[in-house]
Each structure stands twice: as structure tokens, then as C-alpha cells.
Motif scaffolding. Structure first.
Motif, PDB file in Angstrom:
ATOM      1  N   ASP A   1       0.844  -1.152  -0.223  1.00 60.18           N
ATOM      2  CA  ASP A   1       0.010   0.098   0.097  1.00 60.18           C
ATOM      3  C   ASP A   1       0.862   1.142   0.029  1.00 60.18           C
ATOM      4  N   GLY A   2       2.212   1.119  -0.191  1.00 61.14           N
ATOM      5  CA  GLY A   2       3.001   2.382   0.023  1.00 61.14           C
ATOM      6  C   GLY A   2       3.202   2.750  -1.541  1.00 61.14           C
ATOM      7  N   PRO A   3       3.608   3.959  -1.594  1.00 60.18           N
ATOM      8  CA  PRO A   3       4.045   4.539  -3.166  1.00 60.18           C
ATOM      9  C   PRO A   3       5.122   3.880  -3.430  1.00 60.18           C
ATOM     10  N   VAL A   4       5.481   3.932  -4.917  1.00 60.60           N
ATOM     11  CA  VAL A   4       6.447   3.372  -5.655  1.00 60.60           C
ATOM     12  C   VAL A   4       7.007   4.218  -6.789  1.00 60.60           C
ATOM     13  N   GLY A   5       8.481   4.769  -6.765  1.00 63.04           N
ATOM     14  CA  GLY A   5       8.857   5.323  -7.813  1.00 63.04           C
ATOM     15  C   GLY A   5       9.736   4.578  -8.885  1.00 63.04           C
ATOM     16  N   PHE A   6       9.937   5.058 -10.001  1.00 62.18           N
ATOM     17  CA  PHE A   6      10.910   4.475 -11.032  1.00 62.18           C
ATOM     18  C   PHE A   6      11.757   5.535 -11.440  1.00 62.18           C
ATOM     19  N   TRP A   7      12.945   5.101 -11.598  1.00 59.32           N
ATOM     20  CA  TRP A   7      14.181   6.035 -12.211  1.00 59.32           C
ATOM     21  C   TRP A   7      15.177   5.074 -13.086  1.00 59.32           C
ATOM     22  N   GLY A   8      14.969   5.686 -14.430  1.00 61.07           N
ATOM     23  CA  GLY A   8      15.827   5.042 -15.425  1.00 61.07           C
ATOM     24  C   GLY A   8      16.241   6.055 -16.444  1.00 61.07           C
ATOM     25  N   ILE A   9      17.568   6.037 -16.958  1.00 57.31           N
ATOM     26  CA  ILE A   9      18.114   7.074 -18.040  1.00 57.31           C
ATOM     27  C   ILE A   9      18.550   5.974 -18.780  1.00 57.31           C
ATOM     28  N   ASN A  10      18.612   6.782 -20.176  1.00 60.07           N
ATOM     29  CA  ASN A  10      19.061   5.993 -21.389  1.00 60.07           C
ATOM     30  C   ASN A  10      18.223   4.522 -21.654  1.00 60.07           C
TER      31      ASN A  10
ATOM     32  N   PRO B   1       0.331   0.350 -12.880  1.00 60.75           N
ATOM     33  CA  PRO B   1      -0.363   1.255 -12.057  1.00 60.75           C
ATOM     34  C   PRO B   1       0.021   1.611 -10.809  1.00 60.75           C
ATOM     35  N   ARG B   2       0.931   0.448 -10.070  1.00 59.86           N
ATOM     36  CA  ARG B   2       1.412   0.855  -8.850  1.00 59.86           C
ATOM     37  C   ARG B   2       2.687   2.172  -8.673  1.00 59.86           C
ATOM     38  N   ILE B   3       3.034   2.379  -9.983  1.00 57.03           N
ATOM     39  CA  ILE B   3       4.057   3.334  -9.886  1.00 57.03           C
ATOM     40  C   ILE B   3       3.679   4.751  -9.962  1.00 57.03           C
ATOM     41  N   THR B   4       3.967   5.697  -8.823  1.00 60.90           N
ATOM     42  CA  THR B   4       3.404   6.961  -8.745  1.00 60.90           C
ATOM     43  C   THR B   4       4.350   8.108  -8.930  1.00 60.90           C
TER      44      THR B   4
ATOM     45  N   ARG C   1       0.389   6.936 -22.408  1.00 59.78           N
ATOM     46  CA  ARG C   1      -0.336   6.237 -21.318  1.00 59.78           C
ATOM     47  C   ARG C   1       0.035   6.647 -20.083  1.00 59.78           C
ATOM     48  N   ILE C   2       1.260   7.470 -19.897  1.00 62.93           N
ATOM     49  CA  ILE C   2       1.737   7.792 -18.673  1.00 62.93           C
ATOM     50  C   ILE C   2       1.220   9.090 -18.034  1.00 62.93           C
ATOM     51  N   SER C   3       0.257   9.213 -17.073  1.00 64.07           N
ATOM     52  CA  SER C   3      -0.097  10.483 -16.442  1.00 64.07           C
ATOM     53  C   SER C   3       0.596  10.658 -15.190  1.00 64.07           C
ATOM     54  N   ILE C   4       1.297  10.045 -14.585  1.00 63.92           N
ATOM     55  CA  ILE C   4       1.848  10.267 -13.354  1.00 63.92           C
ATOM     56  C   ILE C   4       2.839  11.588 -13.376  1.00 63.92           C
ATOM     57  N   PRO C   5       3.203  12.062 -12.226  1.00 60.81           N
ATOM     58  CA  PRO C   5       4.340  12.889 -12.119  1.00 60.81           C
ATOM     59  C   PRO C   5       5.719  12.352 -13.030  1.00 60.81           C
TER      60      PRO C   5
ATOM     61  N   LEU D   1       9.700  13.212 -27.316  1.00 63.70           N
ATOM     62  CA  LEU D   1       9.460  12.213 -26.351  1.00 63.70           C
ATOM     63  C   LEU D   1       8.949  12.771 -25.063  1.00 63.70           C
ATOM     64  N   PHE D   2       9.496  13.942 -24.311  1.00 56.90           N
ATOM     65  CA  PHE D   2       8.940  14.734 -23.405  1.00 56.90           C
ATOM     66  C   PHE D   2       7.378  15.022 -23.559  1.00 56.90           C
ATOM     67  N   ASP D   3       7.301  15.521 -24.707  1.00 56.36           N
ATOM     68  CA  ASP D   3       5.966  16.023 -24.888  1.00 56.36           C
ATOM     69  C   ASP D   3       4.931  15.038 -24.881  1.00 56.36           C
ATOM     70  N   ALA D   4       5.147  13.690 -25.335  1.00 57.89           N
ATOM     71  CA  ALA D   4       4.337  12.570 -25.473  1.00 57.89           C
ATOM     72  C   ALA D   4       3.739  12.131 -24.022  1.00 57.89           C
ATOM     73  N   PHE D   5       4.291  12.567 -23.206  1.00 60.62           N
ATOM     74  CA  PHE D   5       3.740  12.169 -21.707  1.00 60.62           C
ATOM     75  C   PHE D   5       2.548  12.609 -21.597  1.00 60.62           C
ATOM     76  N   ALA D   6       1.412  12.104 -21.053  1.00 57.42           N
ATOM     77  CA  ALA D   6       0.251  12.707 -20.803  1.00 57.42           C
ATOM     78  C   ALA D   6       0.335  13.279 -19.294  1.00 57.42           C
ATOM     79  N   SER D   7       1.110  13.467 -18.815  1.00 55.84           N
ATOM     80  CA  SER D   7       1.129  13.829 -17.270  1.00 55.84           C
ATOM     81  C   SER D   7       0.844  15.232 -17.049  1.00 55.84           C
ATOM     82  N   LYS D   8      -0.050  15.554 -16.058  1.00 55.78           N
ATOM     83  CA  LYS D   8      -0.191  17.187 -15.879  1.00 55.78           C
ATOM     84  C   LYS D   8       0.875  17.568 -15.211  1.00 55.78           C
ATOM     85  N   GLU D   9       1.593  16.955 -14.473  1.00 56.41           N
ATOM     86  CA  GLU D   9       2.970  17.413 -13.750  1.00 56.41           C
ATOM     87  C   GLU D   9       4.043  16.809 -14.524  1.00 56.41           C
ATOM     88  N   LYS D  10       4.921  17.439 -15.288  1.00 58.30           N
ATOM     89  CA  LYS D  10       6.043  17.052 -15.698  1.00 58.30           C
ATOM     90  C   LYS D  10       7.131  18.182 -16.182  1.00 58.30           C
TER      91      LYS D  10
END
Length: 255
Positions: free
Chosen positions: A142-151, A165-168, A186-190, A210-219
Motif C-alpha cells: 500500500d506504499g508509493p513506488v517510484g521509478f528511475w531510469g535513464i538511457n 499502475p502501482r508506480i506513482t 499512457r503515462i499520466s503520473i508526475p 518524447l517529453f511532449d508525449a507524456f500525458a502527465s499534468k505534472e512533468k
């Protein structure tokens, strides 16, 4: 669900490091030494191409997160990387990349194709790893989960986050939009996104697409001068603050 087996443990400078295996895939979990058994959010990371789960970029980012905001951090070796064997397909794609590089040809077409192949294999592995890690009492479901990946971590991370859906909150950057733009929609999280303005492989237009493609309101777009491998180290500090904000953690000075 694949079972998680810890195979080794050590500690250093405020951080506990535990090697594990999930479904035959090797990984590493880093936790605060003062609270390895305490409940805290999880950040999953993915390493870059040609690297491995304990590459200095991974352990360095993990230390910032663990000692800076008290979260758990985990990475697994991508297919054909680290402690995992290379297949004939891996060898052929790596040889083609070196050939293109030696000939002065664009590397993008090879990298995009090969990374898409690796992502198809790695996404279910990351989902199985998340399942297993959330079975630990210090992480939970039930806790939040982040993801960090470059390249290459972005090539794996975008389809993973799009399907999970578990990634916040997520940090991505430095990849071509081919293949990934459709999934990014399809990604709308920050999202925090890193781009090198003078990247010799990925054009400004490709990075911005690629940046523009994210559906996130906060990006947030973080653009720095410099070539592909010159991403400033202070962007890692920014990512830690980003995760602390979205995972509900205070930021302290790293040990």
C-alpha cells in the motif's frame, strides 16, 4: 508469484545492501542501515546499456535516495547484462552497434531496436520483482513506488510504467521517441525528464518529442548543455527531491 531469495548482505556508510534473486533474475535491494526493517516507500531503478545493477551510477543514486530520504531502492540486471548470460541475439546486436559506431553511422536505429527487444523481456521481470518486494513487511503493497531510469533505463521504464499502475512518480531521460512515444502517452503520473542539449546521438527535436508525449499534468523538463554522457551529477540531487516530494518523504543531507 515468483519468490524472492536473499543471497548476500553487507552494510556501509548508512546503507544496507542485499543481493537477491527473483525468478532467476539477480537484483539488489538497498535500505537505510538504521531502518532496514522499517516501513518505507520503494524506488525501482533500471541501469543503462552495457552496465549492471551495481554500476556506480546505480549505487550512487541509491545512496542519495536511501540516506537522503530514507527509502528502499532496488535494481535488477537487464537481460544480457551484469550477472545474466548474453544470448546469440545480444551478441549480434552489440556487434552491430560497434560496427555502426566504428563506421561513423547513427547508433540510434540499432539502440532503439535492441532496447525495445530488451524491454519486452524486462517489463514482466520488473513486475515480478515489484510483486516480490511488496511482499516484504518493510515495503508492503500500500506504499508509493517510484521509478528511475535513464538511457536504456528509460527504454525499459516507459513501457513498464505505462503497464504498471502501482508506480506513482518517475524520472526518465535521454532516449529516442521511436517506439516509446506511443507508450509515454499512457503515462499520466508526475514525470521528471532529463535531456542533453548537445547530445550527439539524440537530437533536440527527438528528445523534446518524447517529453511532449507524456500525458502527465505534472512533468518537468531538465535541459542541460553538454553531450550524451555529460548529464550533470546535480540532476541526481534533483531527482531525489522529486521522489521525496511525491513519495511523501523528508529530504536530509546524504550521509
Amino acid at each position: 508469484m515468483s519468490s524472492l531469495q536473499f543471497t548476500a548482505e553487507s552494510s556501509s556508510k548508512g546503507m544496507v545492501e542485499r543481493d537477491f534473486v527473483v525468478g532467476g533474475v539477480p537484483g539488489v535491494l538497498w535500505s537505510p542501515v538504521s531502518g532496514a526493517a522499517e516501513r518505507a516507500p520503494l524506488v525501482l531503478m533500471a541501469h543503462g546499456g552495457g552496465n549492471h545493477k551495481k554500476h556506480p551510477a546505480m549505487s550512487g543514486r541509491a545512496r542519495l535516495l536511501v540516506t537522503g530520504c530514507g527509502v528502499h531502492v532496488a535494481v535488477i540486471d537487464a537481460p544480457g547484462h551484469g550477472d545474466r548470460p548474453r544470448t546469440a541475439h545480444d551478441e549480434a546486436e552489440i556487434a552491430e552497434l560497434f560496427r555502426a559506431r566504428a563506421a561513423g553511422e547513427p547508433e540510434g536505429p540499432v539502440v532503439v531496436r535492441y532496447n525495445a527487444h530488451l524491454a519486452r523481456l524486462a517489463v514482466p521481470e520488473y513486475r515480478a520483482t515489484l510483486d516480490a518486494l511488496q511482499g516484504l513487511p518493510q515495503i508492503g503493497t500500500d506504499g508509493p513506488v517510484g521509478f528511475w531510469g535513464i538511457n536504456m533505463g528509460t527504454a525499459i521504464g516507459i513501457p513498464f510504467v505505462a503497464a504498471e499502475p502501482r508506480i506513482t512518480a518517475a524520472v526518465f531521460g535521454q532516449h529516442w521517441p521511436d517506439v516509446l512515444a506511443e507508450q509515454a502517452r499512457r503515462i499520466s503520473i508526475p514525470v521528471e525528464f532529463d535531456l542533453q542539449w548537445d547530445d550527439e546521438h539524440i537530437s533536440r527535436e527527438e528528445g523534446l518529442a518524447l517529453f511532449d508525449a507524456f500525458a502527465s499534468k505534472e512533468k518537468s523538463l531538465h535541459v542541460n548543455s553538454g553531450r550524451h554522457k555529460e548529464l550533470p551529477r546535480f540532476e541526481a540531487d534533483s531527482a531525489v527531491r522529486f521522489f521525496a516530494r511525491h513519495l511523501g518523504r523528508p529530504v536530509t543531507s546524504p550521509a
